[in-house]
Design a protein around this motif. Structure first.
Motif, mmCIF file in Angstrom:
data_model
loop_
_atom_site.group_PDB
_atom_site.id
_atom_site.type_symbol
_atom_site.label_atom_id
_atom_site.label_comp_id
_atom_site.label_asym_id
_atom_site.label_seq_id
_atom_site.Cartn_x
_atom_site.Cartn_y
_atom_site.Cartn_z
ATOM 1 N N SER A 22 -13.022 -3.998 3.637
ATOM 2 C CA SER A 22 -14.150 -3.959 2.709
ATOM 3 C C SER A 22 -14.403 -2.592 2.079
ATOM 4 O O SER A 22 -15.042 -2.509 1.035
ATOM 5 C CB SER A 22 -15.418 -4.447 3.401
ATOM 6 N N ARG A 23 -13.871 -1.537 2.675
ATOM 7 C CA ARG A 23 -14.092 -0.188 2.126
ATOM 8 C C ARG A 23 -13.124 0.150 0.998
ATOM 9 O O ARG A 23 -13.262 1.197 0.368
ATOM 10 C CB ARG A 23 -13.939 0.857 3.226
ATOM 11 N N TYR A 24 -12.144 -0.719 0.739
ATOM 12 C CA TYR A 24 -11.072 -0.384 -0.198
ATOM 13 C C TYR A 24 -10.954 -1.395 -1.326
ATOM 14 O O TYR A 24 -11.272 -2.571 -1.163
ATOM 15 C CB TYR A 24 -9.731 -0.325 0.544
ATOM 16 N N SER A 25 -10.460 -0.920 -2.457
ATOM 17 C CA SER A 25 -10.115 -1.831 -3.535
ATOM 18 C C SER A 25 -8.772 -2.491 -3.181
ATOM 19 O O SER A 25 -8.229 -2.263 -2.093
ATOM 20 C CB SER A 25 -10.033 -1.077 -4.865
ATOM 21 N N THR A 26 -8.243 -3.282 -4.062
ATOM 22 C CA THR A 26 -7.022 -4.042 -3.803
ATOM 23 C C THR A 26 -5.953 -3.670 -4.824
ATOM 24 O O THR A 26 -6.257 -3.512 -6.011
ATOM 25 C CB THR A 26 -7.312 -5.556 -3.911
ATOM 26 N N LEU A 27 -4.717 -3.543 -4.375
ATOM 27 C CA LEU A 27 -3.586 -3.394 -5.282
ATOM 28 C C LEU A 27 -2.916 -4.744 -5.440
ATOM 29 O O LEU A 27 -2.622 -5.418 -4.450
ATOM 30 C CB LEU A 27 -2.553 -2.405 -4.740
ATOM 31 N N LYS A 28 -2.691 -5.146 -6.681
ATOM 32 C CA LYS A 28 -1.886 -6.328 -6.965
ATOM 33 C C LYS A 28 -0.503 -5.827 -7.347
ATOM 34 O O LYS A 28 -0.355 -5.048 -8.292
ATOM 35 C CB LYS A 28 -2.481 -7.159 -8.093
ATOM 36 N N ILE A 29 0.495 -6.248 -6.584
ATOM 37 C CA ILE A 29 1.883 -5.880 -6.864
ATOM 38 C C ILE A 29 2.509 -7.065 -7.591
ATOM 39 O O ILE A 29 2.424 -8.198 -7.136
ATOM 40 C CB ILE A 29 2.659 -5.581 -5.570
ATOM 41 N N GLU A 62 -5.206 4.642 2.650
ATOM 42 C CA GLU A 62 -4.249 5.724 2.922
ATOM 43 C C GLU A 62 -2.908 5.182 3.427
ATOM 44 O O GLU A 62 -1.857 5.663 3.027
ATOM 45 C CB GLU A 62 -4.838 6.719 3.919
ATOM 46 N N MET A 63 -2.940 4.191 4.312
ATOM 47 C CA MET A 63 -1.683 3.644 4.822
ATOM 48 C C MET A 63 -0.869 3.003 3.702
ATOM 49 O O MET A 63 0.345 3.159 3.635
ATOM 50 C CB MET A 63 -1.939 2.636 5.937
ATOM 51 N N THR A 64 -1.546 2.318 2.789
ATOM 52 C CA THR A 64 -0.859 1.691 1.666
ATOM 53 C C THR A 64 -0.206 2.734 0.764
ATOM 54 O O THR A 64 0.886 2.510 0.251
ATOM 55 C CB THR A 64 -1.848 0.838 0.845
ATOM 56 N N LYS A 65 -0.872 3.849 0.601
ATOM 57 C CA LYS A 65 -0.300 4.917 -0.237
ATOM 58 C C LYS A 65 1.026 5.403 0.343
ATOM 59 O O LYS A 65 1.913 5.824 -0.395
ATOM 60 C CB LYS A 65 -1.289 6.058 -0.397
ATOM 61 N N ARG A 66 1.179 5.306 1.658
ATOM 62 C CA ARG A 66 2.452 5.673 2.303
ATOM 63 C C ARG A 66 3.448 4.513 2.256
ATOM 64 O O ARG A 66 4.656 4.726 2.241
ATOM 65 C CB ARG A 66 2.211 6.113 3.738
ATOM 66 N N ASP A 114 -6.013 -10.325 8.044
ATOM 67 C CA ASP A 114 -4.857 -10.237 8.928
ATOM 68 C C ASP A 114 -4.796 -8.786 9.394
ATOM 69 O O ASP A 114 -4.189 -7.938 8.736
ATOM 70 C CB ASP A 114 -3.584 -10.651 8.211
ATOM 71 N N SER A 115 -5.432 -8.505 10.494
ATOM 72 C CA SER A 115 -5.613 -7.124 10.950
ATOM 73 C C SER A 115 -4.315 -6.399 11.296
ATOM 74 O O SER A 115 -4.273 -5.177 11.297
ATOM 75 C CB SER A 115 -6.560 -7.083 12.151
ATOM 76 N N SER A 116 -3.256 -7.123 11.566
ATOM 77 C CA SER A 116 -1.997 -6.471 11.957
ATOM 78 C C SER A 116 -0.982 -6.374 10.810
ATOM 79 O O SER A 116 0.119 -5.854 10.999
ATOM 80 C CB SER A 116 -1.362 -7.223 13.126
ATOM 81 N N TYR A 117 -1.336 -6.843 9.616
ATOM 82 C CA TYR A 117 -0.358 -6.913 8.524
ATOM 83 C C TYR A 117 0.252 -5.562 8.149
ATOM 84 O O TYR A 117 1.475 -5.434 8.064
ATOM 85 C CB TYR A 117 -0.961 -7.577 7.281
ATOM 86 N N LEU A 118 -0.562 -4.551 7.903
ATOM 87 C CA LEU A 118 -0.008 -3.271 7.458
ATOM 88 C C LEU A 118 0.913 -2.655 8.505
ATOM 89 O O LEU A 118 1.970 -2.107 8.165
ATOM 90 C CB LEU A 118 -1.130 -2.307 7.077
#
Length: 132
Positions: A22-29, A62-66, A114-118
Motif C-alpha cells: 500500500s505504500r507504493y505505486s505500481t509498475l505495469k510491465i 526499492e527491491m523492484t528497482k533492483r 502474495d507476500s513472497s513474490y518479490l
C-alpha cells in the motif's frame, strides 16, 4: 523471447497500490512479441507462431528497482517467453520467469496479495544466473 524474434519490453508507473504494498505505486510491465516463424528450438521449426502483448504488474519499491534490470536481462536472454503448441496453433507463452499478470486475486490467481513474490522472483532470476 523466442530465439530470432525481436520484441520489446517497456514499463510505466500507475498511480495505484497493489494489495500488500500500500505504500507504493505500481509498475505495469508490457512485453510486445510480434508474430513470427519458429526456430530450431521450437516445437515445429519453420512453422508460424502467434505473438502477443503481455502485461505484468509489480510494486514500485526499492527491491523492484533492483529487480527491474534483472528482468530486462532475462528478457534479452530469452527466458521470459517460449513458443508452445495450442489447439492447432503455436503461440508465445510465459516461460520460467514468474510474473504477476493480475492486480488482484492473490497467489492462486497470479495476482496480489502474495507476500513472497518479490523474494521468489529474485531467487528464480538468480537460479538462471541473472544477478543483481
Amino acid at each position: 523471447m523466442p530465439p530470432g524474434i525481436q520484441g520489446s519490453m517497456s514499463y510505466s508507473e500507475m498511480p495505484i497500490s497493489l494489495q500488500g504494498h500500500s505504500r507504493y505505486s505500481t509498475l505495469k510491465i508490457t512485453y510486445t512479441i510480434p508474430d513470427g516463424i519458429q526456430g530450431d528450438r521450437h516445437p515445429s521449426p519453420g512453422s508460424p507462431f502467434q505473438g502477443g502483448v503481455f502485461e505484468a504488474f509489480i510494486p514500485y519499491c526499492e527491491m523492484t528497482k533492483r529487480l527491474l534490470p534483472r528482468l530486462k536481462k532475462a528478457f534479452k536472454q530469452r527466458l521470459t517467453f517460449t513458443v508452445t503448441e495450442k489447439e492447432d496453433a503455436a503461440v508465445v507463452t510465459w516461460d520460467c520467469i514468474p510474473h504477476k499478470t493480475s492486480l488482484q486475486g492473490g497467489k492462486s490467481s497470479n495476482g496480489y496479495p502474495d507476500s513472497s513474490y518479490l523474494t521468489r522472483l529474485s531467487e528464480v532470476l538468480t537460479s538462471h544466473g541473472i544477478e543483481g
